[in-house]
Design a protein around this motif. Structure first.
Motif, PDB file in Angstrom:
ATOM      1  N   VAL A  88       0.854  -1.194   0.000  1.00 51.77           N
ATOM      2  CA  VAL A  88       0.000   0.000   0.000  1.00 51.77           C
ATOM      3  C   VAL A  88       0.887   1.240   0.000  1.00 51.77           C
ATOM      4  O   VAL A  88       1.550   1.546   0.985  1.00 51.77           O
ATOM      5  N   ALA A  97       1.479   6.904   4.445  1.00 48.91           N
ATOM      6  CA  ALA A  97       0.020   6.788   4.362  1.00 48.91           C
ATOM      7  C   ALA A  97      -0.409   5.336   4.520  1.00 48.91           C
ATOM      8  O   ALA A  97      -1.417   5.039   5.184  1.00 48.91           O
ATOM      9  N   GLY A  98       0.351   4.422   3.928  1.00 46.99           N
ATOM     10  CA  GLY A  98       0.033   3.002   4.053  1.00 46.99           C
ATOM     11  C   GLY A  98       0.120   2.523   5.486  1.00 46.99           C
ATOM     12  O   GLY A  98      -0.723   1.743   5.948  1.00 46.99           O
ATOM     13  N   TRP A 100      -0.259   4.360   8.244  1.00 43.92           N
ATOM     14  CA  TRP A 100      -1.397   4.911   8.997  1.00 43.92           C
ATOM     15  C   TRP A 100      -2.694   4.185   8.630  1.00 43.92           C
ATOM     16  O   TRP A 100      -3.562   3.971   9.485  1.00 43.92           O
ATOM     17  N   TYR A 101      -2.819   3.812   7.361  1.00 42.68           N
ATOM     18  CA  TYR A 101      -4.006   3.052   6.944  1.00 42.68           C
ATOM     19  C   TYR A 101      -4.096   1.737   7.704  1.00 42.68           C
ATOM     20  O   TYR A 101      -5.164   1.363   8.204  1.00 42.68           O
ATOM     21  N   HIS A 102      -2.981   1.029   7.812  1.00 44.78           N
ATOM     22  CA  HIS A 102      -2.993  -0.248   8.521  1.00 44.78           C
ATOM     23  C   HIS A 102      -3.224  -0.053  10.020  1.00 44.78           C
ATOM     24  O   HIS A 102      -3.850  -0.901  10.665  1.00 44.78           O
ATOM     25  N   GLY A 104      -5.191   2.229  11.221  1.00 45.55           N
ATOM     26  CA  GLY A 104      -6.646   2.380  11.294  1.00 45.55           C
ATOM     27  C   GLY A 104      -7.378   1.069  11.154  1.00 45.55           C
ATOM     28  O   GLY A 104      -8.401   0.830  11.806  1.00 45.55           O
ATOM     29  N   MET A 105      -6.842   0.180  10.314  1.00 46.25           N
ATOM     30  CA  MET A 105      -7.462  -1.134  10.151  1.00 46.25           C
ATOM     31  C   MET A 105      -7.387  -1.929  11.457  1.00 46.25           C
ATOM     32  O   MET A 105      -8.344  -2.625  11.833  1.00 46.25           O
ATOM     33  N   ALA A 165     -11.534   2.514   0.594  1.00 46.36           N
ATOM     34  CA  ALA A 165     -10.158   1.989   0.579  1.00 46.36           C
ATOM     35  C   ALA A 165     -10.016   0.866  -0.435  1.00 46.36           C
ATOM     36  O   ALA A 165      -9.004   0.789  -1.156  1.00 46.36           O
ATOM     37  N   TRP A 168      -9.884   2.374  -3.889  1.00 42.81           N
ATOM     38  CA  TRP A 168      -8.584   3.019  -4.074  1.00 42.81           C
ATOM     39  C   TRP A 168      -7.485   1.988  -4.309  1.00 42.81           C
ATOM     40  O   TRP A 168      -6.682   2.109  -5.238  1.00 42.81           O
ATOM     41  N   SER A 192      -4.017  -6.923   0.116  1.00 40.22           N
ATOM     42  CA  SER A 192      -4.476  -5.745   0.846  1.00 40.22           C
ATOM     43  C   SER A 192      -5.829  -5.274   0.327  1.00 40.22           C
ATOM     44  O   SER A 192      -6.700  -4.855   1.103  1.00 40.22           O
ATOM     45  N   ALA A 196      -9.316  -5.135   2.528  1.00 39.98           N
ATOM     46  CA  ALA A 196     -10.179  -3.962   2.657  1.00 39.98           C
ATOM     47  C   ALA A 196     -11.610  -4.289   2.257  1.00 39.98           C
ATOM     48  O   ALA A 196     -12.574  -3.904   2.928  1.00 39.98           O
TER      49      ALA A 196
END
Length: 208
Positions: A88, A97-98, A100-102, A104-105, A165, A168, A192, A196
């Motif tokens: 990601v 960004a990847g 932070w995305y994980h 959040g997951m 997500a 995207w 990934s 999502a």
């Protein structure tokens, strides 16, 4: 609330993902990447069981996935170059960004661990004095957010975010597959993307 069929779909998807992440844990030598795949293996295992009455207790999941969120946040803040994003994002900003995305997951997993408690009686069952029949009306396992308006709103909001997500990531996947990226990078990104989509499915179909 979901049905045995919708629960089976989730279990099948995350079962396949669990096999993928298990293979990546064994094959990887890079520590951040291995930790990331291990966390996603734990996620997949939890999601395999979550729709059913034999799901793991909430507390261990809260501990593990909260720790995972802190780990990803720490990597984003202090080791932004870590190759732990599972495909990601590319470049410095994309990797951060990847991460932070994980993170959040992982927090979404904490939410589902406490919101989707199998076998618990719903509010209307309690009022009707039907505690002894708890879980019978919930099909493949009790999902409680539908009985609490604010919790339902949280699940829908999270599910919608994961739909975005997934879209995207699917776009990134198409672009990477058409470019010079290595097959393993494309496969990581495909996993990934599926993760999502699976999170969105569980939150919007099973948690409501």
């Amino acid at each position: 609330m979901g049905t045995p069929l919708t629960a089976t779909v989730a279990t099948t998807l995350f079962g396949v993902l669990a096999l993928w992440f298990a293979g990546r844990v064994v094959a990887n030598r890079d520590v951040p990447d291995r930790v990331s795949n291990l966390l996603h293996l734990a996620m997949s295992g939890a999601m395999v069981a979550m729709p059913w009455s034999w799901a793991a207790p909430a507390l261990p999941q809260v501990v593990v996935f909260s720790a995972g969120a802190f780990w990803y946040a720490g990597a984003a803040l202090f080791r932004p170059a870590a190759d732990a994003g599972l495909g990601v994002g590319h470049g410095a900003h994309g990797r951060i960004a990847g991460l932070w995305y994980h993170a959040g997951m992982m927090l979404a997993m904490v939410w589902m661990a406490v919101a989707m408690i199998p076998g618990a009686p719903s509010a209307h069952e309690d009022m009707a004095g039907m505690g002894g029949m708890a879980g019978m009306s919930h099909g493949a396992g009790a999902v409680m957010t539908g009985d609490v308006p604010w919790a339902l709103a949280v699940s829908i909001a999270l599910g919608t975010l994961f739909v975005g997500a997934a879209v995207w990531l699917a776009g990134l996947l198409v672009r990477e597959a058409a470019g010079p990226a290595r097959r393993l990078e494309v496969a990581d990104l495909a996993a990934s993307t599926a993760m999502a989509a699976g999170m969105a499915y569980v939150l919007l179909v099973l948690a409501t």
